[in-house]
Scaffold this motif. Structure first.
Motif, PDB file in Angstrom:
ATOM      1  N   ASP A 103       3.967   1.026  24.542  1.00 15.88           N
ATOM      2  CA  ASP A 103       3.348   0.528  23.312  1.00 15.88           C
ATOM      3  C   ASP A 103       1.835   0.612  23.447  1.00 15.88           C
ATOM      4  O   ASP A 103       1.133  -0.393  23.501  1.00 15.88           O
ATOM      5  N   ASP A 133      -0.171   7.875  21.540  1.00 16.31           N
ATOM      6  CA  ASP A 133       1.107   7.762  20.841  1.00 16.31           C
ATOM      7  C   ASP A 133       2.205   7.701  21.900  1.00 16.31           C
ATOM      8  O   ASP A 133       2.520   8.703  22.539  1.00 16.31           O
ATOM      9  N   TYR A 156      -4.837  -4.944  18.613  1.00 13.67           N
ATOM     10  CA  TYR A 156      -3.489  -4.372  18.671  1.00 13.67           C
ATOM     11  C   TYR A 156      -2.795  -4.759  19.975  1.00 13.67           C
ATOM     12  O   TYR A 156      -1.641  -5.184  19.978  1.00 13.67           O
ATOM     13  N   ARG A 171      -2.015  -7.541  14.962  1.00 16.02           N
ATOM     14  CA  ARG A 171      -1.947  -6.260  14.244  1.00 16.02           C
ATOM     15  C   ARG A 171      -2.700  -6.329  12.913  1.00 16.02           C
ATOM     16  O   ARG A 171      -3.205  -5.320  12.434  1.00 16.02           O
ATOM     17  N   ARG A 226      -3.088   4.858  13.024  1.00 18.23           N
ATOM     18  CA  ARG A 226      -1.736   5.400  12.878  1.00 18.23           C
ATOM     19  C   ARG A 226      -0.684   4.354  13.231  1.00 18.23           C
ATOM     20  O   ARG A 226       0.372   4.285  12.612  1.00 18.23           O
ATOM     21  N   HIS A 227      -0.971   3.509  14.222  1.00 19.44           N
ATOM     22  CA  HIS A 227      -0.012   2.488  14.641  1.00 19.44           C
ATOM     23  C   HIS A 227       0.118   1.350  13.633  1.00 19.44           C
ATOM     24  O   HIS A 227       1.113   0.622  13.651  1.00 19.44           O
TER      25      HIS A 227
END
Length: 419
Positions: free
Chosen positions: A33, A38, A270, A275, A328-329
């Motif tokens: 994660d 990625d 993150y 988040r 992107r996450h």
């Protein structure tokens, strides 16, 4: 169907189901994660490597050569510098402003040779001795490369070394660093620390966050206790970054310092589970960073004004492309954003392509031009769908030590000057 036949079919179904539910003993590590990298892509690359993909073999050789070199080095600690930070606590990180120089010969009454004056782009060699700057860069680089080498090869020694380096610098009570940058980039006889010094960490600490996530995917030597303790350190550091006067001032910077601050803030948010803050930081970067910092033609006027304009143009885009990766996450496509004058990340990368490919000379001030400095950001744009960048990739100059993009597709600062 006979009873025996039905039993055979049922047995085959049970065996088949078991094969699906029970992980293979040969299965590789799970997708980490990671905040910038990625994790799913890393797992897919690992699978390709295990199948013998010849295109990855050279990159793995380059990566493991770097990792092997780290096995005999470190660990490092903030407590072994010759003298503590101005506050007197040996656990406080200390670095010196890289472009400031003494004006007189040091004496017993003036041991630093004060006053200091600025020479933009000219690195004072003093910054690499007597402070923590060089050691922390070793921590950043080694843990990243060692953790990746473990992930792709499964070699236990890489993971255990990375874990030891992290524990020594961040966790062990006798050697740990305090989670602040109050004395970063101090100037002797002038400032005990400066907000600008936050970039010492923001330019590379996201690599450490990703190294921690990779090790958490099942690496030997990185325990649940280590993960918990590191999470607490990161949370304290995030709090300092958000709430300290230095953090607030660095966040208001209008050049690469501000971009890197946002990138570090989003990555820490993150990694520590916030988040919402990560997403909000990436969203805000559209009008807060892209609009004022990138011109309609893709140039970055704040960076072009420097004596190292090529370095700082590529350097700032390292922050932007990593920030886009974090986006992107959390469901934000920063690559797709265009400002009121059409400015955006694709244009900023495309502005560099003639010099990055060797098709044209860089026509702005640059004390030390390295064409390979742009390679990673061009890779990032190509992966994000930029056709011009895709065409440029085969023409890029590989950085010293080889092109590792296939194994760690997140832009790094590839040339030697930072600050």
């Amino acid at each position: 169907m006979s009873g025996r036949s039905r039993a055979a079919v049922l047995l085959a179904a049970v065996v088949s189901l078991g094969a699906v539910l029970v992980p293979s003993a040969q299965a590789g590590p799970k997708a980490p994660d990671t905040a910038v990298l990625d994790g799913v892509r890393l797992q897919q690359t690992k699978a390709r490597l295990d199948r013998g993909d010849p295109q990855l073999r050279r990159a793995v050789e380059d990566l493991t050569a770097r990792a092997d070199n780290w096995l005999s080095q470190g660990p490092w600690t903030v407590t072994d510098k010759p003298r503590p930070a101005p506050g007197g606590d040996v656990h406080d990180y200390l670095s010196q402003a890289p472009y400031w120089w003494p004006t007189t010969t040091p004496t017993a009454d003036n041991p630093w040779g004060c006053p200091y004056v600025q020479r933009d782009g000219q690195r004072n060699p003093e910054v690499d001795s007597g402070t923590d700057r060089q050691d922390v860069e070793h921590v950043f680089d080694s843990t990243y490369e060692l953790s990746l080498a473990w992930y792709y090869t499964g070699r236990k020694a890489y993971a255990e070394k990375a874990a030891k380096i992290l524990r020594t610098w961040f966790l062990d009570p006798a050697t740990r660093m305090n989670p602040n940058l109050n004395h970063a980039q101090f100037i002797p006889c002038k400032y005990d620390g400066r907000p600008i010094g936050i970039i010492d960490f923001s330019q590379s600490y996201t690599s450490v966050l990703d190294a921690q996530a990779i090790l958490a995917a099942g690496a030997p030597g990185w325990s649940a206790e280590d993960r918990t303790a590191m999470g607490k350190w990161n949370a304290h550091f995030l709090g300092w970054l958000k709430n300290s006067d230095f953090g607030k001032e660095e966040g208001a910077a209008a050049n690469n310092h501000g971009t890197f601050y946002d990138m570090q803030l989003a990555a820490l948010a993150y990694a520590t589970g916030d988040r919402a803050l990560a997403r909000r930081t990436v969203l805000d970067a559209r009008t807060k960073r892209v609009d004022p910092q990138i011109a309609a033609d893709g140039s970055q006027p704040q960076e072009l004004a420097r004596t190292r304009s090529w370095h700082y143009s590529t350097f700032d885009l390292v922050a932007y492309t990593r920030l886009a990766a974090i986006g992107r996450h959390v469901g934000v496509n920063l690559w797709a954003y265009q400002g009121p004058d059409g400015q955006g990340l694709f244009k900023a990368v495309d502005f560099l392509l003639p010099a990055a490919t060797g098709a044209a000379a860089w026509s702005y001030p640059e004390l030390e031009f390295h064409r390979f400095a742009a390679s990673d950001v061009v890779h990032a744009a190509a992966d994000a769908g930029d056709k011009a960048a895709r065409q440029a990739v085969p023409k890029l100059e590989a950085p010293p030590g080889g092109d590792l993009w296939a194994l760690r597709p997140a832009a790094e600062q590839l040339d030697s000057i930072a600050g």
